[in-house]
Design a protein around this motif. Structure first.
Motif, PDB file in Angstrom:
ATOM      1  N   TYR A   1       0.849  -1.191   0.000  1.00  0.00           N
ATOM      2  CA  TYR A   1       0.000   0.000   0.000  1.00  0.00           C
ATOM      3  C   TYR A   1       0.882   1.238   0.000  1.00  0.00           C
ATOM      4  CZ  TYR A   1       1.085   0.108   4.978  1.00  0.00           C
ATOM      5  OH  TYR A   1       1.753   0.135   6.176  1.00  0.00           O
TER       6      TYR A   1
ATOM      7  N   PHE B   1      -9.646  -3.781   3.046  1.00  0.00           N
ATOM      8  CA  PHE B   1      -9.104  -4.580   1.947  1.00  0.00           C
ATOM      9  C   PHE B   1      -8.310  -5.789   2.417  1.00  0.00           C
ATOM     10  CE2 PHE B   1      -9.812  -0.282   0.407  1.00  0.00           C
ATOM     11  CZ  PHE B   1     -10.800  -0.578  -0.521  1.00  0.00           C
TER      12      PHE B   1
ATOM     13  N   PHE C   1     -11.041  -8.343   1.998  1.00  0.00           N
ATOM     14  CA  PHE C   1     -11.898  -8.104   0.841  1.00  0.00           C
ATOM     15  C   PHE C   1     -11.864  -9.307  -0.096  1.00  0.00           C
ATOM     16  CE2 PHE C   1     -13.134  -6.098  -3.139  1.00  0.00           C
ATOM     17  CZ  PHE C   1     -14.151  -5.263  -2.729  1.00  0.00           C
TER      18      PHE C   1
ATOM     19  N   ILE D   1     -12.036   0.009  -7.331  1.00  0.00           N
ATOM     20  CA  ILE D   1     -11.419  -1.285  -7.046  1.00  0.00           C
ATOM     21  C   ILE D   1     -11.361  -2.086  -8.336  1.00  0.00           C
ATOM     22  CG2 ILE D   1     -11.613  -3.411  -5.700  1.00  0.00           C
ATOM     23  CD1 ILE D   1     -13.335  -1.644  -3.719  1.00  0.00           C
TER      24      ILE D   1
ATOM     25  N   VAL E   1      -6.477  -7.669  -5.976  1.00  0.00           N
ATOM     26  CA  VAL E   1      -7.317  -6.475  -5.905  1.00  0.00           C
ATOM     27  C   VAL E   1      -6.401  -5.261  -5.887  1.00  0.00           C
ATOM     28  CG1 VAL E   1      -8.868  -5.161  -4.412  1.00  0.00           C
ATOM     29  CG2 VAL E   1      -9.132  -7.632  -4.587  1.00  0.00           C
TER      30      VAL E   1
ATOM     31  N   ALA F   1      -6.982  -1.387  -5.118  1.00  0.00           N
ATOM     32  CA  ALA F   1      -7.962  -0.415  -4.616  1.00  0.00           C
ATOM     33  C   ALA F   1      -7.319   0.964  -4.619  1.00  0.00           C
ATOM     34  CB  ALA F   1      -8.412  -0.793  -3.214  1.00  0.00           C
TER      35      ALA F   1
END
Length: 118
Positions: free
Chosen positions: A38, A51, A54, A77, A84, A86
């Motif tokens: 991230y 997330f 998720f 997303i 994923v 996001a």
């Protein structure tokens, strides 16, 4: 809850898509692994927790738009396979148009790489 150990997953490589204005944060997660990376490093735990767990499975590539009233944030997303991406985006943006363009880019990249493999 995302632990302090997971703070090591802040990855500066995602800063290429996070400009702080249009895209405010980015999270990459796997369905079985949870958060993989991230940016920015100070991203709130309550966003990461969304997330971390998720899971939506769809065939091929897809996108969805998530708006959290509690957080007052909008996320685009992108779902692809077991991963994923996001992106927290400005609420004023047309997330659907942005999602369509991202999916079109993914399809083009897939075609390009499948040609190279043959």
């Amino acid at each position: 809850m995302v632990s302090a150990v997971d703070r090591a997953l802040a990855w500066e490589g995602l800063s290429i898509v996070v400009d702080g204005v249009v895209v405010r944060s980015a999270v990459v997660a796997g369905f079985s692994e949870g958060i993989l990376a991230y940016w920015p490093p100070g991203l709130e735990d309550r966003v990461l927790n969304i997330f971390n767990k998720f899971y939506i499975q769809v065939p091929g590539h897809a996108y969805l738009v998530l708006y959290s009233l509690r957080l007052g944030r909008k996320f685009l997303i992108v779902l692809t396979g077991e991963r994923v991406l996001a992106l927290e985006i400005d609420k004023r943006l047309n997330a659907e148009k942005m999602g369509e363009k991202l999916l079109d880019s993914l399809r083009k990249l897939e075609r390009l790489f499948s040609i190279d493999e043959s």
